[in-house]
Write an enzyme that holds these catalytic residues in place. Structure first.
Site, PDB file in Angstrom:
ATOM      1  N   HIS A 276      -1.938 -10.827  -4.646  1.00  8.82           N
ATOM      2  CA  HIS A 276       0.004  -9.984  -5.029  1.00  8.82           C
ATOM      3  C   HIS A 276       0.238 -11.536  -5.460  1.00  8.82           C
ATOM      4  O   HIS A 276       1.384 -11.331  -6.309  1.00  8.82           O
ATOM      5  CB  HIS A 276       0.435 -10.233  -3.606  1.00  8.82           C
ATOM      6  CG  HIS A 276      -0.645  -9.136  -2.592  1.00  8.82           C
ATOM      7  ND1 HIS A 276      -0.630  -7.576  -3.419  1.00  8.82           N
ATOM      8  CD2 HIS A 276      -1.515  -8.871  -1.638  1.00  8.82           C
ATOM      9  CE1 HIS A 276      -0.958  -7.048  -2.648  1.00  8.82           C
ATOM     10  NE2 HIS A 276      -2.305  -7.990  -1.290  1.00  8.82           N
TER      11      HIS A 276
ATOM     12  N   HIS B 122      -9.505  -1.343  -4.725  1.00  7.48           N
ATOM     13  CA  HIS B 122      -8.373  -1.506  -3.664  1.00  7.48           C
ATOM     14  C   HIS B 122      -7.937  -2.919  -4.577  1.00  7.48           C
ATOM     15  O   HIS B 122      -6.048  -2.968  -4.518  1.00  7.48           O
ATOM     16  CB  HIS B 122      -8.935  -2.413  -2.649  1.00  7.48           C
ATOM     17  CG  HIS B 122      -7.567  -2.615  -1.282  1.00  7.48           C
ATOM     18  ND1 HIS B 122      -7.057  -1.714  -1.237  1.00  7.48           N
ATOM     19  CD2 HIS B 122      -7.028  -3.932  -1.395  1.00  7.48           C
ATOM     20  CE1 HIS B 122      -5.630  -2.134   0.137  1.00  7.48           C
ATOM     21  NE2 HIS B 122      -6.000  -3.238  -0.728  1.00  7.48           N
TER      22      HIS B 122
ATOM     23  N   HIS C   1       0.592  -1.335   0.011  1.00 13.67           N
ATOM     24  CA  HIS C   1       0.029   0.386   0.164  1.00 13.67           C
ATOM     25  C   HIS C   1       1.348   0.730   0.102  1.00 13.67           C
ATOM     26  O   HIS C   1       0.151   1.973  -0.808  1.00 13.67           O
ATOM     27  CB  HIS C   1      -0.683  -0.412   1.254  1.00 13.67           C
ATOM     28  CG  HIS C   1      -1.508  -1.623   1.499  1.00 13.67           C
ATOM     29  ND1 HIS C   1      -2.364  -1.954   2.422  1.00 13.67           N
ATOM     30  CD2 HIS C   1      -2.295  -1.752  -0.225  1.00 13.67           C
ATOM     31  CE1 HIS C   1      -3.128  -2.762   1.655  1.00 13.67           C
ATOM     32  NE2 HIS C   1      -3.220  -3.048   0.719  1.00 13.67           N
TER      33      HIS C   1
ATOM     34  N   ASP D 156      -3.207  -2.242  -5.271  1.00 11.94           N
ATOM     35  CA  ASP D 156      -2.539  -4.083  -4.912  1.00 11.94           C
ATOM     36  C   ASP D 156      -2.120  -3.607  -6.015  1.00 11.94           C
ATOM     37  O   ASP D 156      -0.532  -3.789  -5.240  1.00 11.94           O
ATOM     38  CB  ASP D 156      -3.423  -4.995  -4.971  1.00 11.94           C
ATOM     39  CG  ASP D 156      -3.852  -4.833  -3.222  1.00 11.94           C
ATOM     40  OD1 ASP D 156      -3.248  -4.289  -2.649  1.00 11.94           O
ATOM     41  OD2 ASP D 156      -4.224  -5.226  -2.939  1.00 11.94           O
TER      42      ASP D 156
HETATM   43 ZN   LIG Z   1      -3.922  -4.583  -0.488  1.00  5.73          ZN
END
Ligand SMILES: [Zn+2]
Length: 285
Positions: A268, A242, A85, A246
Site C-alpha cells: 500500500h 490479491h 478492497h 490492492d
Molecule cells: Zn488487500
C-alpha cells in the site's frame, strides 16, 4: 475519443445496497450502505456515526496511512480505513459515482477479498449516466521505489496491471508469482475479486496482542505458517492476485485512468507513492 475509442458513460448504482460486517482492526460490527450518486460526484464516504456526518472523498491526496491498509481523511479530520478492497471492486466493475455510508471508522473486511462487494454492486445493478467517463492518461512514464519494491506506470490506451510477488522469505509452500490483468469488469470479477488478503501466523498473533486485527480469522484471510499455507486457496496464485486487487483499489483514488502499471513487491505504501507520482503527470484524454 481522440484516439477513436467509443464514448463510455459514467455509471452509478441502480439502487442502494447495504452490507453488515466487522471491521478488520476493531472487530466491531459495522453497517455500510452504498448509495447511487449524481454524475461527477466521484466516490465519497460519509461517517454517519460522527456529528454532521462528515464526507471523506476517495482521493489520493486524502491518504494519511498505508501501514496495514489504506486510511483516508476528510472533513473535520474524519477518517475511514480499510477502503482499498471496496474501491477496487468499484473501479473493477466500472462504478464512477457512489456515496458510501459507514457507521464506524472501518469498511467491513467481509471475506478479505472484494467478492462480496462485487456481489453487492451486481445485486444493485449499474445505471448509465448522461456524462461521459473522463479518463486521464499519463503524459510520460513515472516510476517509484521503496527499498526492494518498485513500480512503474507507462502511458497506455487502457488500464492494465502487472504484478510480481517475489518469494523473498524462501517460504517452502510459495513460489515467485506473476499476474497481469487488463482491468475490465468480467475479467476483474472472475480473476481477482475472490483473492483474499494474507498474513503470516506469527505476525497475526503479534498484531492481535497489540489490539490490532481483532476482526481477522481464517475466514477472511489466507494465513501462512513458516512452512505451510494454512488456508485452502481459491486460486493457486491467490497472493499475487490479491496484490493486483490492492493495486487497482489504491489507484482508484486517481479516478478512471489509462495506464499500464508494472509492480514488483508492491505494498500500500508503494502503491500510494505511485498514485501521488502519477497525479502530477495525468492529463484528461
Ligand atoms: Zn488487500
Amino acid at each position: 475519443m481522440a484516439d477513436g475509442l467509443a464514448v463510455v458513460f459514467q455509471h452509478t448504482l441502480a439502487a442502494p445496497v447495504s452490507l453488515e460486517g466487522r471491521g478488520l482492526h476493531s472487530g466491531r460490527p459495522v453497517l455500510m450502505r452504498v448509495l447511487p450518486a449524481e454524475a461527477e460526484f466521484g466516490i465519497r464516504f460519509r461517517r454517519t456515526d460522527l456529528p454532521g456526518g462528515p464526507l471523506i472523498a476517495a482521493a489520493a491526496g486524502n491518504v494519511v496511512e498505508t501501514v496495514r491498509c489504506t486510511v483516508l481523511e476528510g472533513e473535520g479530520g474524519a477518517r475511514v480505513s480499510t477502503v482499498e478492497h471496496l474501491l477496487s471492486a468499484l473501479r473493477g466493475l466500472g462504478v464512477d459515482n457512489a456515496l458510501i455510508e459507514v457507521d464506524g471508522p472501518e469498511v467491513p473486511i467481509a471475506d478479505g477479498s472484494s467478492a462480496l462487494f462485487c456481489d453487492l454492486v451486481q445485486s444493485a445493478g449499474l445505471a448509465a449516466q448522461a456524462q461521459p467517463r473522463r479518463y486521464q492518461r499519463l503524459a510520460k512514464a513515472v516510476g517509484v521505489s521503496n527499498g526492494q519494491s518498485c513500480a512503474v506506470a507507462i502511458p497506455a490506451d487502457r488500464f492494465a496491471v502487472s504484478v510480481t510477488l517475489v518469494n523473498d522469505h524462501r517460504h517452502p509452500a510459495l513460489s515467485d508469482q506473476f499476474f497481469e490483468l487488463v482491468v475490465e469488469s468480467a475479467a476483474y470479477r472472475q480473476s481477482v475479486a475472490a483473492a483474499r488478503t494474507f498474513g503470516f501466523l506469527a505476525e497475526v498473533e503479534a498484531m492481535r496482542a497489540r489490539g490490532l486485527i481483532q476482526g481477522a480469522s481464517l475466514e477472511n484471510a489466507v494465513v501462512l505458517s513458516d512452512t505451510e499455507v494454512l488456508t485452502p486457496l481459491r486460486y493457486p496464485d491467490e497472493l499475487v492476485r490479491h496484490k493486483v486487487l490492492d493495486l487497482i483499489g489504491d489507484l482508484a483514488l486517481l479516478g478512471p485512468i489509462h495506464a499500464h502499471i508494472i509492480g514488483i513487491r508492491t505494498s500500500h505504501l508503494l502503491n500510494n507513492k505511485l498514485a501521488r507520482a502519477m497525479a502530477d503527470e495525468l492529463v484528461l484524454v
